[in-house]
Design a protein around this motif. Structure first.
Motif, mmCIF file in Angstrom:
data_model
loop_
_atom_site.group_PDB
_atom_site.id
_atom_site.type_symbol
_atom_site.label_atom_id
_atom_site.label_comp_id
_atom_site.label_asym_id
_atom_site.label_seq_id
_atom_site.Cartn_x
_atom_site.Cartn_y
_atom_site.Cartn_z
ATOM 1 N N ARG A 1 37.856 40.258 32.127
ATOM 2 C CA ARG A 1 38.606 41.503 31.959
ATOM 3 C C ARG A 1 38.008 42.386 30.879
ATOM 4 N N GLN B 1 35.121 44.086 32.335
ATOM 5 C CA GLN B 1 35.597 45.126 33.254
ATOM 6 C C GLN B 1 35.959 46.395 32.489
ATOM 7 N N ARG B 2 36.661 46.227 31.377
ATOM 8 C CA ARG B 2 37.058 47.394 30.596
ATOM 9 C C ARG B 2 35.829 48.126 30.042
ATOM 10 N N ASP C 1 34.214 50.063 32.812
ATOM 11 C CA ASP C 1 34.958 51.278 33.131
ATOM 12 C C ASP C 1 34.732 52.360 32.080
ATOM 13 N N HIS D 1 31.979 47.234 42.406
ATOM 14 C CA HIS D 1 31.132 46.323 41.627
ATOM 15 C C HIS D 1 31.130 44.976 42.326
ATOM 16 N N PHE E 1 36.410 45.728 41.451
ATOM 17 C CA PHE E 1 35.565 44.564 41.176
ATOM 18 C C PHE E 1 35.957 43.481 42.180
ATOM 19 N N ARG F 1 41.054 48.795 39.386
ATOM 20 C CA ARG F 1 41.392 49.409 38.100
ATOM 21 C C ARG F 1 41.328 50.927 38.221
ATOM 22 N N LEU G 1 33.020 39.656 39.889
ATOM 23 C CA LEU G 1 34.279 39.780 39.149
ATOM 24 C C LEU G 1 34.068 39.287 37.716
ATOM 25 N N GLU H 1 45.473 42.920 40.624
ATOM 26 C CA GLU H 1 44.646 41.770 40.969
ATOM 27 C C GLU H 1 45.074 41.211 42.317
#
Length: 917
Positions: A60, A63-64, A67, A54, A81, A90, A57, A108
């Motif tokens: 979070r 991001q979840r 996913d 991806h 990411f 992740r 950034l 990270e």
């Protein structure tokens, strides 16, 4: 090279050219989440496991969500990411134990940083050119490479909790309200990150509320309104819409009495920062480590608290019940009736942890039982599918109402409010995770909001409340836990009183560790219901020294037996300042389960080796249920052993070498009153000290020396203010004289390092004073020295003797007086004396070295070791012609000898009594 490719975001070259993965097999993927559409590019793959990149950034939480969206299309995946400055890798962490949650592991990285961990991870998942591996093999490698990222998350979460707690303390909050607030916040954080608000359409509902609907000035009022909404199904109409949007929770967590205090701007900032953390990665079973960081180490020791890792919990519950249940499931795999019978029995299990702390045992036990139940339900669906067809199974197999493993089947007792709160909260969370897993496999799972089923966590002392009042004995199945680690000499007055009350009728109860009370109370529950089985983690002192006899004789009389045991292993937990403790695990019941399972450890973190045995002794060895207690005479009739002399002087009667030389330089007549003074520490480490020995010296003589008068007077003052003020009448003498400097003796240290195979012993001629830090055998011979330094005697001491922390503790009444010496004739005594002389002669070669150096396993000279081995082999041969296989066999042999010898002595005593009567 690998990090260069990572930093340049050349991920396809990294995975395909350097790690040996395959080329991408799918095009660009677009997913829709809360903040809009996102595009991902596949850069590599391996048999269905795909790596997605991806560009950018996001937060979070986004991001979840990304996913989760990708996961609907690609189950096994790695998402990267990245922007020009930072990256987030992740991977869904799918635990090998089926009950744990599948959550994202996050690594990270800042571009340009050295990152040895990421390099190791990438090297671990490289596939060789000629290597044939399956997807399962690669997933296992990835699990090993990436899953340990989750190991650091508990520490991060703990720091966040500790920071919030510190802010509340600074603002003047009391412990009760701080405890309840943090427990509520923990629940809300976890609810955000584990999908608990999914019906509201806002996965991060609490974090969004903090950011968008609170201010620094109104935070306390905003949270109060939220808590009111969460605790009431019917909300006040004037509550803000932002809080009315939250689902009704109930469960007691938001209804208990609570007073909202002042909340600072810094607290709100920390609160929002903590919300950015991914709480779903943390297993509720490690919440105990959060508790440990909120309290300091001295506080934990004050309560004897040492929280248990999942590894040690599984070592406890697997042999207690999980292994048996898994075996039954395997045997019932193709038998529908047996599966149903097993499922019904799962519903009858009731588990009590009477020292539950943060609930780790209850959490893991619930998780594992739910996982087993899920596996059973899946198998029943497979059988339905085979018998009645696919359409029937899909239409009729809604199992949400068939769950028999329930939260209200689990009970805990905890003396402190904060861990009790965490335990109750964590159980709710692990139930939610188990339901999520169920939804993955069945598409349906119980909706636990509002909370109507909850565990029972009783706040109070487990030694003063009736366990049957928490859960009736006739309903209880298993007792598990990790009671406080508190030695007999470390308990406060309240703890001693509680132990004595539990151990009423046991004359020597004052020598027991605190944990012994839990054994006795468990046995009383077993007396009410013989089907109950228990397993407790304890310090290994419970299986050493005088305690086994004191504890296990009444337990044996009550019909209790050891079913399985883990011998001594090093304690490990998640706390950064973890305790240095040697532990054992003892499983026991009134059922006398067979065969017995004995787990032994090789040291250095090695996995245990399981032995199947017919019986386990209280010393956690294979052998009979026989214990040795204190004896006041030597069982074989050998020379008596005595304690060294007790000064009880606060140092007033002790002189350094320099102080002695200064005194006799001014008063030469005092030389004969200052004698070499040895305890274990001085002897082993070669530190010479002197003591003022005025026994038999005329008072007018020593009163002519001002410094001696001054020291004697100081000692009088010290003793007058002590627990034994009567000793102030003899301030010039040792408080207890048990060894006279007029005789020679063999010195035996009372404590010695566990790093030594042999406890160093040595001879002293007349003119030396032994302190109470050692034991003495007056007029001992070299043959006695050889027998007492032999390996079989050391094995006896290591097993039967106690420990001071991890150091060996040699005792007169337990170790020496109970040791059965071999019967020897004159020729054997001459041979023993020669072997003893050989050891002493080798030691003379190293006079410039200390005994600590000579006997440390890392520095022990080869010739000294050989001299001792000659003693070991010869003394073994005096007991029997065939060689012993190791320590356990030697000690078991000695215990049998002791039992026969003791029986013979008692028979003679009984015979004399009968004749007298």
């Amino acid at each position: 090279m690998l990090l260069g490719l990572v930093d340049r975001r050349e991920f396809r070259d990294l995975f395909v050219d350097h790690l040996g993965w395959g080329n991408p097999d799918q095009g660009e993927l677009s997913v829709e989440v809360e903040d809009g559409a996102h595009s991902l590019t596949q850069v590599a793959g391996f048999k269905g496991l795909r790596v997605w990149f991806h560009d950018g950034l996001p937060s979070r939480s986004i991001q979840r969500q990304i996913d989760q969206a990708v996961g609907t299309k690609n189950f096994e995946r790695l998402l990267i990411f990245a922007d020009k400055h930072s990256q987030a890798w992740r991977w869904p962490r799918r635990a090998q134990m089926g009950g744990a949650n599948a959550k994202l592991v996050l690594h990270e990285r800042r571009v340009g940083d050295r990152d040895a961990r990421l390099v190791r991870q990438l090297e671990a998942i490289a596939v060789g050119f000629d290597e044939e591996i399956t997807l399962v093999d690669l997933l296992t490698r990835m699990r090993g490479a990436f899953d340990h990222e989750a190991e650091t998350t508990a520490a991060q979460a703990a720091r966040l909790m500790s920071t919030l707690y510190a802010e509340l303390e600074a603002a003047g909050w009391d412990q009760h309200n701080s405890t309840l607030l943090l427990a509520r916040l923990l629940f809300l954080y976890f609810a955000d990150d584990s999908g608990m608000w999914k019906h509201s359409g806002r996965p991060d509902q609490f974090q969004a509320f903090l950011v968008d609907d609170t201010t620094n000035e109104t935070l306390a009022d905003d949270l109060s309104a939220l808590f009111e909404a969460l605790s009431h199904e019917k909300r006040r109409a004037d509550l803000p819409e932002a809080v009315r949007a939250f689902r009704y929770v109930n469960g007691g967590l938001f209804t208990d009495e609570f007073t909202m205090g002042r909340l600072t701007e810094a607290f709100r900032a920390e609160l929002i920062d903590a919300g950015d953390f991914d709480w779903s990665v943390i297993s509720p079973a490690v919440f105990g480590s959060m508790f440990q960081t909120v309290k300091n180490r001295s506080d934990r020791r004050g309560g004897g608290e040492h929280y248990t890792t999942e590894t040690n919990i599984l070592r406890t519950i697997n042999p207690l019940f999980m292994d048996g249940l898994r075996d039954r499931l395997e045997r019932a795999w193709n038998d529908r009736a047996q599966l149903t019978r097993l499922h019904n029995e799962l519903g009858k299990i009731r588990i009590l942890d009477p020292a539950c702390g943060c609930g780790n045992f209850l959490i893991v036990a619930y998780r594992e039982l739910r996982a087993l139940e899920l596996e059973l339900l899946l198998r029943q669906r497979e059988l339905d599918l085979q018998d009645k067809g696919k359409d029937y199974a899909q239409l009729s197999f809604d199992v949400t109402g068939d769950l028999k493993v329930r939260l209200d089947h689990f009970y805990g007792i905890e003396i402190e409010e904060w861990p009790a709160r965490i335990a109750g909260t964590a159980m709710l969370l692990v139930d939610h995770l188990a339901n999520q897993r169920m939804a993955e496999d069945f598409g349906l799972a119980p909706d636990r909001l509002p909370i109507r089923i909850a565990p029972t966590i009783h706040l109070g002392s487990a030694l003063t409340i009736g366990w049957h009042d928490v859960v009736p004995a006739d309903e209880l199945t298993f007792i598990v836990g990790n009671p406080p680690f508190y030695g007999s000499r470390k308990m406060d007055k309240t703890q001693k009183a509680e132990l004595r009350a539990v151990a009423h009728g046991i004359r020597e109860a004052g020598f027991l560790d605190f944990v012994a009370a839990w054994y006795l109370l468990a046995a009383r529950m077993m007396a009410a219901n013989p089907k109950i089985r228990a397993a407790l983690v304890s310090t290994n002192s419970i299986a050493q020294g005088e305690q086994p006899a004191i504890l296990w004789r009444p337990l044996y009389n009550a019909g209790v037996h050891i079913d399985f045991a883990h011998q001594t292993f090093d304690w490990q937990n998640e706390a950064p300042d973890q305790a240095a403790v040697d532990c054992v695990i003892v499983g026991f019941s009134a059922r006398d389960e067979k065969p017995k399972r004995l787990f032994t450890y090789g040291g250095d973190g090695a996995e245990p080796i399981e032995l199947k045995v017919t019986a386990i002794s209280p010393y956690l060895l294979e052998g009979s249920e026989y214990v040795v207690g204190n004896r006041h005479t030597q069982i074989s009739g050998h020379r008596g052993m005595a304690f060294g002399n007790m000064a009880a002087d606060d140092g007033n009667l002790i002189f350094s070498v320099a102080e002695r030389e200064q005194l006799i330089g001014a008063y030469p007549e005092a030389e004969g009153w200052l004698l070499p003074f040895y305890g274990s520490r001085e002897y082993i480490n070669g530190r010479l000290r002197y003591c003022l020995w005025l026994d038999g010296v005329e008072q007018h003589a020593w009163r002519a020396v001002p410094e001696i008068v001054q020291r004697v007077e100081a000692n009088r003052v010290t003793r007058a203010d002590s627990a034994r003020p009567r000793l102030a009448a003899i301030p010039h003498l040792f408080a207890q004289i048990t060894q006279r400097p007029s005789e020679s003796f063999l010195l035996v240290p009372r404590t010695s390092s566990e790093r030594r195979r042999y406890v160093p012993m040595g001879f002293f001629e007349a003119g030396v004073v032994a302190s109470d830090g050692c034991l003495v055998v007056p007029d001992a011979s070299p043959a006695d020295f050889a027998l007492m330094t032999s390996e079989i005697h050391m094995d006896w001491m290591r097993t039967i003797g106690g420990r001071l922390e991890s150091r060996y503790r040699y005792s007169k009444d337990v170790v020496y007086n109970n040791f059965v010496f071999p019967d020897v004739d004159d020729a054997a005594r001459v041979q023993l004396a020669q072997l003893g002389h050989d050891v002493l002669e080798v030691r003379h070669r190293y006079d410039d070295r200390t005994l600590a150096w000579m006997y440390d396993e890392g520095t022990m000279p080869a010739d000294l070791r050989a001299a001792h081995r000659a003693i070991d082999q010869y003394v073994d041969s005096l007991y029997r012609p065939q060689a012993f296989t190791g320590e356990s066999e030697r000690v078991a042999f000695l215990l049998r000898l002791h039992q026969r010898r003791e029986t013979g002595l008692l028979s003679r005593v009984d015979g004399r009594r009968r004749k007298f009567l």
